[in-house]
Write an enzyme that holds these catalytic residues in place. Sequence first.
Site, PDB file in Angstrom:
ATOM      1  N   ARG A 227       0.850  -1.180   0.000  1.00 42.67           N
ATOM      2  CA  ARG A 227       0.000   0.000   0.000  1.00 42.67           C
ATOM      3  C   ARG A 227       0.885   1.229   0.000  1.00 42.67           C
ATOM      4  NH1 ARG A 227      -4.506  -1.766  -1.765  1.00 42.67           N
ATOM      5  NH2 ARG A 227      -5.765  -0.130  -0.822  1.00 42.67           N
ATOM      6  N   GLU A 256      -2.338   8.817  -5.572  1.00 44.63           N
ATOM      7  CA  GLU A 256      -2.510   8.212  -6.889  1.00 44.63           C
ATOM      8  C   GLU A 256      -3.613   8.931  -7.652  1.00 44.63           C
ATOM      9  OE1 GLU A 256      -3.032   3.971  -6.621  1.00 44.63           O
ATOM     10  OE2 GLU A 256      -1.094   3.661  -5.655  1.00 44.63           O
ATOM     11  N   HIS A 275       0.087   1.077 -10.495  1.00 48.78           N
ATOM     12  CA  HIS A 275      -0.794   0.252  -9.662  1.00 48.78           C
ATOM     13  C   HIS A 275      -1.437  -0.872 -10.484  1.00 48.78           C
ATOM     14  CE1 HIS A 275      -3.295   0.467  -5.704  1.00 48.78           C
ATOM     15  NE2 HIS A 275      -3.143  -0.797  -6.103  1.00 48.78           N
TER      16      HIS A 275
END
Length: 315
Positions: A227, A256, A275
């Site tokens: 994470r 993000e 990601h």
Amino acid sequence: MNLLALFEISDQNLNRLAQIPNLTVIKPDDLTPTLMTKIDFIYGWGAVGPRVLEQSKQLKFIQAYSAGVDYFSLDQLAQKRVLLANVSGIHGEPIAETVLAYVLDFTRGIHAAERAQTQSKWVGDELRPTISTLADQKAVIFGTGHIGQQIAKRLQQFSVKTVGVNRHGHPVDYFDQVTKDDHTLDVVRQADFIINIMPLTTATRHFFDDRFFSALAGHQIFINVGRGPSVDTSALIHALDNHQLAGAALDVFEQEPLPADSPLWSMANVLITPHISGGFKEYGDEAFDILMLNLQTYLKSGKLAKNEVNLKAGY
């Protein structure tokens, strides 16, 4: 009964849901103020999710479409006695393959060669003395669950020594050694690769900070497929700038998308992916299978069959 679908469901899988008696699938565009109070189950999450959680008088179960659940209000779920499940288990193979690609990218000089290619530079003589094989290198993996084990398994196939870090320090398959997360600095100093796959909790937020990076010897590659907020971004940039790290492969970030003005984009020793480490084209079907199993089990017993999240622990 109403299932609010906030994650895309294929026509084939909608047909499977249609076999459940008295179940109606609601799409976000169909939500009305009245319907919002009558949602029993949610698949996925999104902007409307918190509103439904707040207003529904009969919400029983949420099936997340991710492994991490740090974006949920877990205290609120516990207070309202709403069960939560994730899709842990389906990411193991794709994330492990991605990590292996990162490791080989740096070890075999591929990352440096790719950057030289953009400048039409032939750098063979420079790279050959810097590349190595993986045999007898050491990887320290923070997180020894399903994904961590899949990463360790693949690295062991390349004769990499694997050290796992978790809360209890108990032995785990595919790890040559396991240590507790409060006894890690001596271990990571000897590592070649430091890999984060921990869930995000209060204890793991900014786990990788200035203190952590300043203890390193400077030759390590840091890999984050866990994470983003587990890493203090400023501390990571400082560590890269000051040669406390040899490089980093990053798939997740505190913010993000990664801002266009982030220094990470232009660092020669940083590999960035957006990601995608857990992604694969069959993701929707595999996530749906977990939803379907949990729905059927809940309707029979009031319990979940798979991947129920411990709301207190956060995973």
